[in-house]
Motif scaffolding. Sequence first.
Motif, mmCIF file in Angstrom:
data_model
loop_
_atom_site.group_PDB
_atom_site.id
_atom_site.type_symbol
_atom_site.label_atom_id
_atom_site.label_comp_id
_atom_site.label_asym_id
_atom_site.label_seq_id
_atom_site.Cartn_x
_atom_site.Cartn_y
_atom_site.Cartn_z
ATOM 1 N N SER A 1 0.836 -1.197 0.000
ATOM 2 C CA SER A 1 0.000 0.000 0.000
ATOM 3 C C SER A 1 0.869 1.245 0.000
ATOM 4 O O SER A 1 1.937 1.276 0.595
ATOM 5 C CB SER A 1 -0.899 -0.015 1.239
ATOM 6 N N LYS A 2 0.374 2.297 -0.676
ATOM 7 C CA LYS A 2 1.069 3.582 -0.674
ATOM 8 C C LYS A 2 0.682 4.421 0.536
ATOM 9 O O LYS A 2 1.272 5.461 0.776
ATOM 10 C CB LYS A 2 0.717 4.374 -1.936
ATOM 11 N N GLY A 3 -0.331 4.001 1.246
ATOM 12 C CA GLY A 3 -0.817 4.768 2.386
ATOM 13 C C GLY A 3 -2.115 4.165 2.877
ATOM 14 O O GLY A 3 -2.567 3.153 2.357
ATOM 15 N N PRO A 4 -2.729 4.797 3.857
ATOM 16 C CA PRO A 4 -3.963 4.227 4.397
ATOM 17 C C PRO A 4 -5.131 4.334 3.414
ATOM 18 O O PRO A 4 -5.148 5.195 2.531
ATOM 19 C CB PRO A 4 -4.226 5.073 5.646
ATOM 20 N N TYR A 5 -6.073 3.440 3.588
ATOM 21 C CA TYR A 5 -7.322 3.460 2.828
ATOM 22 C C TYR A 5 -8.058 4.758 3.138
ATOM 23 O O TYR A 5 -8.205 5.139 4.291
ATOM 24 C CB TYR A 5 -8.166 2.247 3.232
ATOM 25 N N ALA A 6 -8.511 5.458 2.099
ATOM 26 C CA ALA A 6 -9.269 6.710 2.258
ATOM 27 C C ALA A 6 -10.753 6.366 2.211
ATOM 28 O O ALA A 6 -11.326 6.223 1.122
ATOM 29 C CB ALA A 6 -8.900 7.701 1.168
ATOM 30 N N GLU A 7 -11.359 6.221 3.374
ATOM 31 C CA GLU A 7 -12.759 5.805 3.457
ATOM 32 C C GLU A 7 -13.695 6.796 2.779
ATOM 33 O O GLU A 7 -14.646 6.394 2.102
ATOM 34 C CB GLU A 7 -13.161 5.618 4.920
ATOM 35 N N ASP A 8 -13.422 8.096 2.912
ATOM 36 C CA ASP A 8 -14.298 9.110 2.320
ATOM 37 C C ASP A 8 -14.328 9.044 0.789
ATOM 38 O O ASP A 8 -15.311 9.433 0.166
ATOM 39 C CB ASP A 8 -13.888 10.513 2.779
ATOM 40 N N ARG A 9 -13.267 8.533 0.169
ATOM 41 C CA ARG A 9 -13.214 8.404 -1.288
ATOM 42 C C ARG A 9 -13.261 6.947 -1.738
ATOM 43 O O ARG A 9 -13.197 6.657 -2.933
ATOM 44 C CB ARG A 9 -11.951 9.076 -1.840
ATOM 45 N N ASP A 10 -13.334 6.029 -0.777
ATOM 46 C CA ASP A 10 -13.343 4.592 -1.050
ATOM 47 C C ASP A 10 -12.218 4.192 -2.000
ATOM 48 O O ASP A 10 -12.432 3.598 -3.056
ATOM 49 C CB ASP A 10 -14.694 4.136 -1.616
ATOM 50 N N VAL A 11 -10.987 4.510 -1.596
ATOM 51 C CA VAL A 11 -9.860 4.145 -2.442
ATOM 52 C C VAL A 11 -8.620 3.881 -1.600
ATOM 53 O O VAL A 11 -8.384 4.537 -0.581
ATOM 54 C CB VAL A 11 -9.573 5.238 -3.513
#
Length: 158
Positions: free
Chosen positions: A92-102
């Motif tokens: 992963s490049k970073g944490p999951y962005a829940e607000d953008r679902d990505v």
Amino acid sequence: MIVDHIQNWNQYSLGEAWEKAFRFLQDLSPEAEEKEYPIDGDAIFARVMSYQTERETKPGKILEAHRKYADIQMALIDSERIAVYPTHSLASKGPYAEDRDVEFFEYKDPAKLQLSMTPGTFALLLPQDAHMPGLFTEAEGAKVKKVVVKILLERLKL
């Protein structure tokens, strides 16, 4: 993941949301305006877009996966290639962005699974299917016009 031609969509019993998505896709013209289309509130919607296809190795290409929504991707005009990777094989490049679902992933090597998306061919991409769309299908790039239908996973009978 499912990859097939739109004429075969009803061979899959994935529920009412699946049927709504494909009723929309069957009626969608290649000349459709580039915008977001509501199908069933936040549960099912579509985006029509165009862009120039590129090489997989071009810096800045996006490798992504979603957790809340499934994607149905289909070319409307011209074609593109989608590289698909199992998410468990990626960093992963970073944490999951829940607000953008990505969630974005590091690109290292060309994918072993490459989908050639021509008009009428669709791909259902699920959370385990990290994907990099917008890639050349030929030696040169093309301007592809496509549609992405987003369906809440909880609405699909998987």
